[in-house]
Motif scaffolding. Structure first.
Motif, PDB file in Angstrom:
ATOM      1  N   ALA A   1      90.883  22.724  94.125  1.00 18.51           N
ATOM      2  CA  ALA A   1      90.799  21.904  93.337  1.00 18.51           C
ATOM      3  C   ALA A   1      89.459  20.488  94.053  1.00 18.51           C
ATOM      4  CB  ALA A   1      91.931  21.370  92.579  1.00 18.51           C
ATOM      5  N   SER A   2      90.000  20.469  95.216  1.00 18.19           N
ATOM      6  CA  SER A   2      89.376  19.463  95.174  1.00 18.19           C
ATOM      7  C   SER A   2      88.289  19.331  95.380  1.00 18.19           C
ATOM      8  CB  SER A   2      89.889  18.382  96.929  1.00 18.19           C
ATOM      9  OG  SER A   2      90.002  20.138  98.318  1.00 18.19           O
ATOM     10  N   ILE A   3      87.516  20.337  96.161  1.00 19.01           N
ATOM     11  CA  ILE A   3      86.661  21.639  96.221  1.00 19.01           C
ATOM     12  C   ILE A   3      85.231  21.554  94.899  1.00 19.01           C
ATOM     13  CG2 ILE A   3      84.667  22.946  97.157  1.00 19.01           C
ATOM     14  CD1 ILE A   3      86.650  23.575  99.205  1.00 19.01           C
ATOM     15  N   ALA A   4      86.015  21.743  93.410  1.00 15.31           N
ATOM     16  CA  ALA A   4      85.699  21.748  92.101  1.00 15.31           C
ATOM     17  C   ALA A   4      85.538  20.641  91.667  1.00 15.31           C
ATOM     18  CB  ALA A   4      87.017  22.746  91.705  1.00 15.31           C
ATOM     19  N   GLN A   5      86.192  19.573  92.245  1.00 18.25           N
ATOM     20  CA  GLN A   5      86.062  18.491  91.527  1.00 18.25           C
ATOM     21  C   GLN A   5      84.486  17.526  92.382  1.00 18.25           C
ATOM     22  OE1 GLN A   5      89.535  15.434  92.640  1.00 18.25           O
ATOM     23  NE2 GLN A   5      91.212  17.127  91.066  1.00 18.25           N
ATOM     24  N   ASN A   6      83.976  18.110  93.522  1.00 17.13           N
ATOM     25  CA  ASN A   6      83.537  17.892  94.317  1.00 17.13           C
ATOM     26  C   ASN A   6      81.880  18.885  93.372  1.00 17.13           C
ATOM     27  OD1 ASN A   6      84.035  15.524  95.056  1.00 17.13           O
ATOM     28  ND2 ASN A   6      85.093  17.236  96.326  1.00 17.13           N
ATOM     29  N   ILE A   7      81.796  19.506  93.151  1.00 18.40           N
ATOM     30  CA  ILE A   7      80.415  20.350  92.629  1.00 18.40           C
ATOM     31  C   ILE A   7      80.120  20.022  91.309  1.00 18.40           C
ATOM     32  CG2 ILE A   7      79.957  22.415  91.088  1.00 18.40           C
ATOM     33  CD1 ILE A   7      82.571  23.676  93.518  1.00 18.40           C
ATOM     34  N   THR A   8      78.866  19.912  91.298  1.00 21.08           N
ATOM     35  CA  THR A   8      77.533  18.852  90.492  1.00 21.08           C
ATOM     36  C   THR A   8      77.612  20.639  89.329  1.00 21.08           C
ATOM     37  OG1 THR A   8      77.279  17.277  91.445  1.00 21.08           O
ATOM     38  CG2 THR A   8      76.024  17.660  89.067  1.00 21.08           C
ATOM     39  N   THR A   9      78.169  20.331  87.694  1.00 21.82           N
ATOM     40  CA  THR A   9      77.446  21.612  87.585  1.00 21.82           C
ATOM     41  C   THR A   9      75.739  21.841  86.674  1.00 21.82           C
ATOM     42  OG1 THR A   9      79.241  21.207  85.815  1.00 21.82           O
ATOM     43  CG2 THR A   9      77.667  22.428  84.680  1.00 21.82           C
ATOM     44  N   PRO A  10      74.897  22.492  87.046  1.00 23.89           N
ATOM     45  CA  PRO A  10      73.654  22.094  87.104  1.00 23.89           C
ATOM     46  C   PRO A  10      72.688  21.982  85.762  1.00 23.89           C
ATOM     47  CG  PRO A  10      74.309  24.774  87.845  1.00 23.89           C
ATOM     48  CD  PRO A  10      75.451  24.142  87.070  1.00 23.89           C
ATOM     49  N   THR A  11      72.390  21.272  85.455  1.00 22.67           N
ATOM     50  CA  THR A  11      71.812  20.713  84.730  1.00 22.67           C
ATOM     51  C   THR A  11      71.223  21.749  83.981  1.00 22.67           C
ATOM     52  OG1 THR A  11      70.527  18.561  85.920  1.00 22.67           O
ATOM     53  CG2 THR A  11      69.293  19.007  84.404  1.00 22.67           C
ATOM     54  N   TYR A  12      70.747  22.421  84.366  1.00 19.95           N
ATOM     55  CA  TYR A  12      69.679  22.807  83.732  1.00 19.95           C
ATOM     56  C   TYR A  12      71.057  24.134  82.347  1.00 19.95           C
ATOM     57  CZ  TYR A  12      71.874  28.048  86.252  1.00 19.95           C
ATOM     58  OH  TYR A  12      72.289  28.148  87.556  1.00 19.95           O
ATOM     59  N   LEU A  13      72.408  23.765  83.175  1.00 24.03           N
ATOM     60  CA  LEU A  13      74.161  24.268  82.763  1.00 24.03           C
ATOM     61  C   LEU A  13      74.160  22.975  81.672  1.00 24.03           C
ATOM     62  CD1 LEU A  13      75.512  27.014  84.524  1.00 24.03           C
ATOM     63  CD2 LEU A  13      74.012  27.196  82.459  1.00 24.03           C
ATOM     64  N   ASP A  14      74.003  22.314  81.471  1.00 20.99           N
ATOM     65  CA  ASP A  14      74.992  20.611  81.434  1.00 20.99           C
ATOM     66  C   ASP A  14      73.675  20.112  79.745  1.00 20.99           C
ATOM     67  OD1 ASP A  14      75.397  18.346  80.285  1.00 20.99           O
ATOM     68  OD2 ASP A  14      75.264  17.716  82.248  1.00 20.99           O
ATOM     69  N   GLU A  15      74.421  21.108  78.658  1.00 21.60           N
ATOM     70  CA  GLU A  15      74.080  20.881  76.994  1.00 21.60           C
ATOM     71  C   GLU A  15      73.755  19.064  76.726  1.00 21.60           C
ATOM     72  OE1 GLU A  15      75.716  23.283  74.549  1.00 21.60           O
ATOM     73  OE2 GLU A  15      75.742  25.138  75.433  1.00 21.60           O
ATOM     74  N   THR A  16      74.258  18.468  77.563  1.00 25.34           N
ATOM     75  CA  THR A  16      74.063  17.146  77.125  1.00 25.34           C
ATOM     76  C   THR A  16      72.660  16.140  77.609  1.00 25.34           C
ATOM     77  OG1 THR A  16      74.993  15.931  78.846  1.00 25.34           O
ATOM     78  CG2 THR A  16      76.994  16.594  77.288  1.00 25.34           C
ATOM     79  N   LYS A  17      72.052  17.159  78.214  1.00 24.38           N
ATOM     80  CA  LYS A  17      71.109  16.997  79.205  1.00 24.38           C
ATOM     81  C   LYS A  17      70.026  16.590  78.561  1.00 24.38           C
ATOM     82  CE  LYS A  17      72.803  14.763  83.378  1.00 24.38           C
ATOM     83  NZ  LYS A  17      72.788  13.634  83.098  1.00 24.38           N
ATOM     84  N   PRO A  18      68.361  16.238  77.979  1.00 24.34           N
ATOM     85  CA  PRO A  18      67.369  16.725  77.780  1.00 24.34           C
ATOM     86  C   PRO A  18      66.852  17.996  78.079  1.00 24.34           C
ATOM     87  CG  PRO A  18      67.218  15.149  78.095  1.00 24.34           C
ATOM     88  CD  PRO A  18      68.532  14.993  79.259  1.00 24.34           C
ATOM     89  N   VAL A  19      66.282  19.189  76.889  1.00 24.02           N
ATOM     90  CA  VAL A  19      66.339  20.595  76.934  1.00 24.02           C
ATOM     91  C   VAL A  19      65.232  20.374  78.172  1.00 24.02           C
ATOM     92  CG1 VAL A  19      64.696  22.395  76.583  1.00 24.02           C
ATOM     93  CG2 VAL A  19      66.690  21.248  74.721  1.00 24.02           C
ATOM     94  N   GLU A  20      63.461  19.527  78.437  1.00 25.78           N
ATOM     95  CA  GLU A  20      63.137  19.528  79.142  1.00 25.78           C
ATOM     96  C   GLU A  20      63.363  18.893  81.069  1.00 25.78           C
ATOM     97  OE1 GLU A  20      59.041  16.698  80.090  1.00 25.78           O
ATOM     98  OE2 GLU A  20      60.049  16.479  78.460  1.00 25.78           O
ATOM     99  N   GLN A  21      64.376  18.321  80.782  1.00 26.99           N
ATOM    100  CA  GLN A  21      65.079  18.251  81.985  1.00 26.99           C
ATOM    101  C   GLN A  21      66.554  19.442  82.452  1.00 26.99           C
ATOM    102  OE1 GLN A  21      67.561  14.744  82.266  1.00 26.99           O
ATOM    103  NE2 GLN A  21      68.712  15.150  84.385  1.00 26.99           N
ATOM    104  N   ARG A  22      66.728  20.313  81.380  1.00 30.71           N
ATOM    105  CA  ARG A  22      67.294  21.262  82.041  1.00 30.71           C
ATOM    106  C   ARG A  22      66.242  22.298  82.644  1.00 30.71           C
ATOM    107  NH1 ARG A  22      70.905  22.655  76.938  1.00 30.71           N
ATOM    108  NH2 ARG A  22      71.176  23.866  77.987  1.00 30.71           N
TER     109      ARG A  22
END
Length: 753
Positions: free
Chosen positions: A17-38
C-alpha cells in the motif's frame, strides 16, 4: 505458525500500500489531463518498435496497439452502407461467424437522392451504432468521389455528380457515425472516378477543376464534418500514388486544410517506403507483400511502413519526426475511439435501424416519369398485377465488391409487392430474362439459386402472355452487382441495359399500356424505350427493406420525393467525360498496351474540366434524358416569386433569398427547393448555373411554407489557378430557384460590389 503468517501478510499489505501511494498514474491514462498532454506522455513511453508497429496492419482489417501500455488495437470495417461480415485474420475468406449479420442500408446514391440532410444524419447514426456493436473503431466510408462517367462500376457507393450536394449530405452522415465513437474514413482521396485502371492510372486534371469539382466534398468532410480519418485512393496524381502523395496529403489536406486526423491507405495502395514516410500517409493496410519469400514469419512485417521503415531509422537514413507525427495522430484517434470510455454500446438490427433503412429507401426512390398519373396503382381498377424481371427476385445486398454485405434479411421487390397488394389484388410473377443466377460473393452466400435454363424467347413470351392477362404490369430490372455492372474492380462495358432487357421492355409496352418500369441500379442507363413506357421509377439498391420501400411508393402509401443526384444522359456521347475527356484512358496509350501494370501507368486527362454533369448539359444546352435534381411527385407544387433581402452585396456580406412553396395537389408530399447561382458576366468560362443551396419542404395539401436560403461570396466564387485562391468577381449574378436543374421557377438578380 498461523500467527506468523498473518503477521507477515499484514507487513506485506502495508508495504504494498505504501508503494502504491507513491506510484504516479501515467498521464496518458489520466482523463483529467488534456488529450495533447496525454498523447505526448504515451509517445514518450513507447519504444521505436512499438511506434512503427502502430503504422501498419496486423491482419486484414486490424492494426496494432501497444499492449504493454494498455493502448488497444484498431479494428476497421467496410463499408459505406452496412458493416461487412467478419473475415479470417489473414484471408479474405469468411470467418464463419453466426452473429455478424446486419441491417443493410440503402446504397449512398439512394441516400443522396433523398436530398434530406436530417435523413443523412439518421442514416449515419444507425450505421455507427451497428459498427459500434460489432466493436469496430473505423468505418470505411462514406464514399464521396464525383460521378464523372455512368460507366464507373462503383458509382452506386457515391453521392452523385455535384460537389455541393455531396458535401451537404456527407457531413451529417459523418457526424452521425462518429457520435458513436466510431471514426469515419471518407474515401477515396482523390480522383477514384473509374474502376478500370484504378491501380495503374495517372490522372491529369487542372487545378480549377480539382478545387471546384473533385475536392470540395473532401474538404467539407474534414473541415465541417471533422472526419477522424480519410482514405487515400489507388490512382496517381502528378505521377505520385494518391495514398503517398505530397500534393494531396501534405500540401492540401494537412497544409491548406490543417487536417489533424489520420490518413489511411486504401487496401494495397502503398508501394514505396520513403514516399509513404514523407508524403502524408499515417496507417498502411492491405499491401500485397509475401512474408515467406522475404524470410520472415509475418507478412505484415514487410509492409512499407513496417520493418523497411524501422531499418531506415536504425541505419540513420531517416529521422523520427514523421514517425512521431503519425503515431501522435493515431493516439489522438485512439482517445476518440478505442480509449473513449464515454462511447455508447451500440445496437444491431434494431427496429429503429430497420425503420431508418425503409425511410431512406422511400425518400430516395425517384419517380422519373408518370404519364397520365398511372402511379400510384389504383386498386379500385387493378385486380391483377404482373411482376416481371429478375431483379424482382434477386438479392442485391450481396456482391458489388468490398461493400458486399451479410444482411440479416432482405425484403425482395416481389415479396414487398405481394405483402402490400396481395389482399386486394392477385400478384403473379414471370422471370422475363436470366441475368446472373449466382447467389454468392466473396464467401457470403445469399442462399439463392436462380438458375433457369429455358431459352430467352420462352422467357420473353411467358412474360408477355402474363402482361396481356394482367391489369397492371411492373417490370423490375436494371443492373446488378456482378462484374462489369455496379461493382468494384471493373467498369460497365456499355451504357445499355444488359441481358436483352430492352427487347423485353419493348415487347411489354405493346402487351399492356398500364406499365411501370422499375430500375434497380446505382447508375444511369440508356432508355431507347423511354417514350413508350408511361411510368419509370429509379429504385437504386435499397438494402434490407428494399421491397417494402418500393411497394410503399408504388401503392402511394409514400409520396415519392427523391431527386436525381446525377444527370441521366440520352446517350453516352452526351456525357462530357466521353465527349471531351479521356475514358478509360489516352487512346494512343491504350493501343500501346499501357495501364496493364504499375510500371506503365496510363494517363487519363479530364479535358472537360469543371463541366461535369449538369454543368455540361445545361451550359451546352444538351437535353438530358432526365436532369440533375429531377424527380416527380403524386401531388403538385407551386413556387412563389423569389425576393432577396438586398439587391447589392459586398465581399464580406451575405444575401438571403426568400420564396414560398405550396402544395397545390390533393396528397401530402415533399418538394426539394433547389437554388442555383449564375454568373452573368465572368472573365473565365463558367457553367450556366451551379447548385449552391437546397431545402426539402414537407407540405400537406393546400399548405404553403416560406423558404429562405442564405449564401455568401463563396457561392459566387471560382478558383483562380494562377493566384491559387478563390475569386468572387464584382458584377451581376442571378439566383435561379426551382425543383430541377432544367426546371427553374423563379429568378432574382443581384450585384456583387
Amino acid at each position: 505458525m498461523l500467527k506468523k503468517f498473518v503477521f507477515l501478510s499484514l507487513i506485506t499489505l502495508t508495504y504494498t500500500a505504501s508503494i502504491a501511494q507513491n506510484i504516479t498514474t501515467p498521464t496518458y491514462l489520466d482523463e483529467t489531463k488534456p488529450v495533447e498532454q496525454r498523447v505526448q506522455d504515451a509517445l514518450s513511453r513507447m519504444t521505436l518498435e512499438e511506434k512503427v508497429a502502430m503504422l501498419h496492419a496486423q491482419s486484414k482489417f486490424s492494426s496494432a496497439g501497444v499492449p504493454r501500455l494498455g493502448i488497444p488495437e484498431f479494428w476497421t470495417t467496410d463499408g459505406p452502407h452496412g458493416v461487412r461480415a467478419e473475415v479470417k485474420w489473414d484471408e479474405w475468406d469468411q470467418a464463419g461467424w453466426t452473429n455478424d449479420s446486419i441491417v443493410a442500408f440503402p446504397a449512398l446514391t439512394a441516400l443522396a437522392a433523398t436530398w434530406n440532410k436530417k435523413m443523412s444524419w439518421n442514416y449515419g447514426k444507425a450505421l455507427g451504432e451497428e459498427a459500434r456493436y460489432r466493436k469496430k473503431d473505423i468505418l470505411l466510408g462514406p464514399g464521396i468521389n464525383i460521378y464523372r462517367t455512368p460507366l464507373n462500376g462503383r458509382n452506386f457507393e457515391y453521392m452523385g455528380e455535384d460537389p455541393y450536394l455531396t458535401s451537404k449530405m456527407a457531413v451529417p452522415y459523418i457526424q452521425g457515425v462518429q457520435s458513436n465513437g466510431v471514426a469515419t474514413s471518407v474515401k477515396h482521396f482523390a480522383f477514384n472516378n473509374q474502376e478500370m485502371f484504378r491501380h495503374t492510372s495517372n490522372v491529369k486534371v487542372d487545378d480549377r477543376a480539382m478545387y471546384e469539382i473533385y475536392l470540395p466534398a473532401f474538404k467539407a468532410a474534414v473541415t465541417e464534418g471533422d472526419s477522424w480519418t480519410i482514405m487515400g485512393a489507388y490512382d496517381k496524381y502528378k505521377d505520385q500514388y494518391s495514398s503517398q502523395n505530397q500534393y494531396l496529403l501534405n500540401d492540401i489536406l494537412k497544409g491548406e486544410w490543417n487536417y489533424k486526423g489520420v490518413v489511411i491507405s486504401d487496401w494495397g495502395a502503398v508501394n514505396n517506403t520513403e514516399q509513404a514516410i514523407k508524403n502524408g500517409l499515417d496507417l498502411e493496410f492491405g499491401s500485397w507483400t509475401n512474408g515467406l519469400s522475404a524470410g520472415t514469419k509475418n507478412a505484415y512485417d514487410n509492409y512499407y511502413l513496417a520493418q523497411p521503415y524501422l531499418n531506415l531509422i536504425k541505419s540513420g537514413k531517416v529521422g523520427t519526426k514523421e514517425l512521431d507525427d503519425k503515431v501522435s495522430r493515431l493516439l489522438n484517434l485512439a482517445y476518440k475511439t478505442t480509449m473513449n470510455k464515454n462511447k455508447p454500446f451500440g445496437s444491431i438490427a434494431s427496429e429503429e435501424h430497420k425503420t431508418v433503412a425503409k425511410q431512406v429507401g422511400e425518400e430516395g426512390i425517384v419517380l422519373l416519369k408518370n404519364d397520365k398519373n398511372i402511379l400510384p396503382i389504383d386498386l379500385n381498377k387493378v385486380k391483377t398485377i404482373a411482376v416481371i424481371g429478375e431483379n424482382a427476385i434477386k438479392m442485391m445486398t450481396v456482391g458489388g465488391g468490398s461493400s458486399s454485405l451479410k444482411a440479416k434479411y432482405e425484403i425482395l421487390p416481389l415479396d414487398g409487392i405481394k405483402s402490400r397488394f396481395a389482399k386486394e389484388a392477385e400478384v403473379k410473377f414471370a422471370r422475363g430474362y436470366v441475368g446472373d443466377p449466382r447467389g454468392e460473393y466473396n464467401g457470403v452466400k445469399s442462399g439463392q439459386d436462380l438458375k433457369d435454363d429455358r431459352p430467352a424467347d420462352v422467357l420473353l413470351n411467358e412474360a408477355v402472355d402474363l402482361a396481356k392477362k394482367s391489369d397492371f404490369v411492373i417490370f423490375v430490372g436494371g443492373l446488378n452487382k456482378s462484374d462489369h455492372q455496379d461493382a468494384e474492380g471493373a467498369d460497365r462495358k456499355s451504357y445499355g441495359l444488359p441481358y436483352n432487357q430492352d427487347n423485353l421492355i419493348a415487347a411489354l409496352t405493346k402487351a399492356n399500356k398500364n406499365f411501370a418500369v422499375v430500375l434497380v441500379s446505382g447508375n444511369a442507363v440508356a432508355m431507347p424505350w423511354v417514350k413508350d413506357v408511361p411510368a419509370i421509377v429509379q429504385a437504386w439498391y435499397l438494402g434490407s427493406e428494399a421491397g417494402h420501400s418500393l411497394a410503399s411508393v408504388l401503392s402511394g402509401d409514400t409520396n415519392p420525393s427523391g431527386k436525381l443526384p446525377f444527370t441521366f444522359p440520352v446517350k453516352l456521347e452526351d456525357n462530357a467525360a466521353h465527349r471531351l475527356g479521356e475514358y478509360p484512358g489516352n487512346k494512343e496509350e491504350l493501343a500501346a498496351g499501357k495501364g496493364k501494370n504499375q510500371e506503365n501507368p496510363i494517363n487519363i486527362s479530364y479535358n472537360e474540366g469543371i463541366f461535369v454533369g449538369y454543368r455540361w448539359h445545361d451550359t451546352q444546352k444538351i437535353k438530358p434524358q432526365f436532369s440533375f435534381g429531377h424527380g416527380l411527385s403524386y401531388t403538385t407544387f407551386a413556387f412563389g416569386k423569389a425576393k432577396s433581402d438586398k439587391t447589392t452585396m459586398t465581399q464580406d456580406d451575405k444575401i438571403t433569398f426568400t420564396f414560398t412553396v405550396k402544395n397545390t395537389g390533393r396528397k401530402a408530399g415533399a418538394e426539394v427547393a433547389q437554388l442555383y447561382i449564375a454568373d452573368l458576366k465572368s472573365s473565365v468560362p463558367r457553367p450556366s448555373k451551379e447548385l449552391k443551396g437546397f431545402e426539402k419542404v414537407f407540405l400537406n395539401p393546400g399548405e404553403e411554407k416560406e423558404v429562405s436560403i442564405t449564401i455568401d461570396k463563396t457561392a459566387l466564387s471560382f478558383f483562380d489557378a494562377d493566384k491559387h485562391s478563390w475569386v468572387a468577381e464584382p458584377g451581376d449574378f442571378e439566383a435561379l430557384i426551382g425543383n430541377a436543374s432544367d426546371n427553374i421557377q423563379t429568378k432574382v438578380k443581384f450585384t456583387l460590389q
